[in-house]
Motif scaffolding. Structure first.
Motif, mmCIF file in Angstrom:
data_model
loop_
_atom_site.group_PDB
_atom_site.id
_atom_site.type_symbol
_atom_site.label_atom_id
_atom_site.label_comp_id
_atom_site.label_asym_id
_atom_site.label_seq_id
_atom_site.Cartn_x
_atom_site.Cartn_y
_atom_site.Cartn_z
ATOM 1 N N GLN A 96 35.529 33.880 39.803
ATOM 2 C CA GLN A 96 37.410 34.810 40.498
ATOM 3 C C GLN A 96 37.805 34.442 41.489
ATOM 4 O O GLN A 96 36.743 34.113 42.008
ATOM 5 C CB GLN A 96 36.724 35.942 41.015
ATOM 6 C CG GLN A 96 36.934 37.074 39.556
ATOM 7 C CD GLN A 96 35.740 37.461 38.172
ATOM 8 O OE1 GLN A 96 34.532 37.017 38.992
ATOM 9 N NE2 GLN A 96 35.337 36.606 36.931
ATOM 10 N N THR A 104 35.829 34.098 45.053
ATOM 11 C CA THR A 104 35.571 35.356 45.677
ATOM 12 C C THR A 104 34.463 35.823 45.008
ATOM 13 O O THR A 104 32.974 36.635 45.555
ATOM 14 C CB THR A 104 36.727 36.660 45.934
ATOM 15 O OG1 THR A 104 36.937 36.439 44.314
ATOM 16 C CG2 THR A 104 37.464 36.335 46.299
ATOM 17 N N ASP A 105 34.729 35.403 43.601
ATOM 18 C CA ASP A 105 32.453 36.121 43.385
ATOM 19 C C ASP A 105 32.749 34.894 42.339
ATOM 20 O O ASP A 105 33.848 34.310 41.534
ATOM 21 C CB ASP A 105 33.076 37.014 42.048
ATOM 22 C CG ASP A 105 33.139 38.432 43.214
ATOM 23 O OD1 ASP A 105 32.113 39.578 44.071
ATOM 24 O OD2 ASP A 105 34.255 39.021 43.271
ATOM 25 N N HIS A 155 29.625 34.136 39.007
ATOM 26 C CA HIS A 155 28.128 34.132 38.022
ATOM 27 C C HIS A 155 27.323 33.199 37.617
ATOM 28 O O HIS A 155 28.139 32.493 36.804
ATOM 29 C CB HIS A 155 28.488 35.695 37.258
ATOM 30 C CG HIS A 155 27.492 35.965 36.525
ATOM 31 N ND1 HIS A 155 26.321 36.859 36.833
ATOM 32 C CD2 HIS A 155 27.307 35.982 35.424
ATOM 33 C CE1 HIS A 155 25.301 37.263 36.238
ATOM 34 N NE2 HIS A 155 26.005 36.531 34.976
ATOM 35 N N GLU A 207 28.484 30.768 49.534
ATOM 36 C CA GLU A 207 28.091 32.036 49.826
ATOM 37 C C GLU A 207 28.200 31.945 51.876
ATOM 38 O O GLU A 207 28.497 32.972 52.102
ATOM 39 C CB GLU A 207 25.830 32.485 49.554
ATOM 40 C CG GLU A 207 26.245 33.095 48.372
ATOM 41 C CD GLU A 207 24.625 33.252 48.176
ATOM 42 O OE1 GLU A 207 23.846 32.735 48.545
ATOM 43 O OE2 GLU A 207 25.085 34.726 47.202
ATOM 44 N N VAL A 222 31.361 33.882 49.389
ATOM 45 C CA VAL A 222 31.058 34.209 48.406
ATOM 46 C C VAL A 222 30.298 35.260 47.520
ATOM 47 O O VAL A 222 28.799 34.814 47.825
ATOM 48 C CB VAL A 222 31.589 32.535 47.218
ATOM 49 C CG1 VAL A 222 31.681 33.070 45.958
ATOM 50 C CG2 VAL A 222 32.851 31.523 48.158
ATOM 51 N N LYS A 223 30.728 36.088 46.767
ATOM 52 C CA LYS A 223 29.521 36.514 46.281
ATOM 53 C C LYS A 223 28.772 36.070 45.049
ATOM 54 O O LYS A 223 29.504 35.781 44.018
ATOM 55 C CB LYS A 223 29.974 38.033 46.232
ATOM 56 C CG LYS A 223 28.751 38.849 45.299
ATOM 57 C CD LYS A 223 29.282 40.240 44.602
ATOM 58 C CE LYS A 223 27.629 41.069 43.968
ATOM 59 N NZ LYS A 223 28.930 42.304 43.654
ATOM 60 N N ILE A 224 27.813 35.944 44.923
ATOM 61 C CA ILE A 224 27.418 34.684 43.913
ATOM 62 C C ILE A 224 26.094 35.056 43.123
ATOM 63 O O ILE A 224 25.624 35.805 44.089
ATOM 64 C CB ILE A 224 26.887 33.258 44.632
ATOM 65 C CG1 ILE A 224 28.140 32.168 45.100
ATOM 66 C CG2 ILE A 224 26.325 32.590 43.170
ATOM 67 C CD1 ILE A 224 27.270 31.118 45.571
ATOM 68 N N THR A 225 25.730 35.791 42.057
ATOM 69 C CA THR A 225 25.242 36.653 41.523
ATOM 70 C C THR A 225 24.504 35.906 40.484
ATOM 71 O O THR A 225 25.305 34.729 39.596
ATOM 72 C CB THR A 225 25.792 37.767 40.486
ATOM 73 O OG1 THR A 225 26.909 37.325 39.870
ATOM 74 C CG2 THR A 225 26.102 38.868 41.839
#
Length: 140
Positions: A77, A87-88, A90, A124, A128-131
């Protein structure tokens, strides 16, 4: 590490890596491009996927896991405002192999995310939020 980016007209650029590999970058038609190559931000996402996949496979090989396939699928995203940064993100791994041990697959994904993948660690640090998650597919 070096790279050279040469404008090739309209919204197209020819990118060459320091190791001599080339790729065409292009914009979408609504931005003057002709869709002749990935967008620069798509290349960043693909770079992240390649970086973490490289780590995971290297760790699994050292763990003597019989991997026959590894696919990383990434979804990102971006911010609605300029700059439209990620921003994110996955990352979903589908790892196929014979008698794969789940604890070793989980460890490989975790080590890549937390210690080895320069791309994801850099992103990160930029907010950036990385899952990550994974699935294991058993093959005969």
């Amino acid at each position: 590490m070096k790279a050279k980016i040469t404008w090739a007209g309209d919204a197209r650029f020819d990118a060459e890596s320091g190791s001599g590999h080339q790729v065409t970058l292009d914009g979408p038609p609504d931005h003057g491009g002709k869709n002749q190559g990935p967008r620069p931000m798509e290349m960043m996402l693909m770079g992240l996927g390649g970086c973490t996949s490289f780590d995971v496979m290297s760790i699994l090989k050292k763990s003597r896991q019989d991997v026959v396939d590894c696919v990383a699928t990434l979804e990102a995203q971006r911010a609605d405002t300029v700059p439209s940064v990620f921003t994110d993100i996955h990352v979903h791994f589908t790892i196929s192999g014979r008698n794969l041990k789940e604890n070793l697959v989980k460890r490989a994904v975790q080590l890549s995310a937390e210690k080895y993948c320069s791309a994801s660690i850099m992103l990160e640090k930029g907010g950036v939020k990385i899952t990550h998650d994974y699935e294991i597919v058993a093959v005969d």
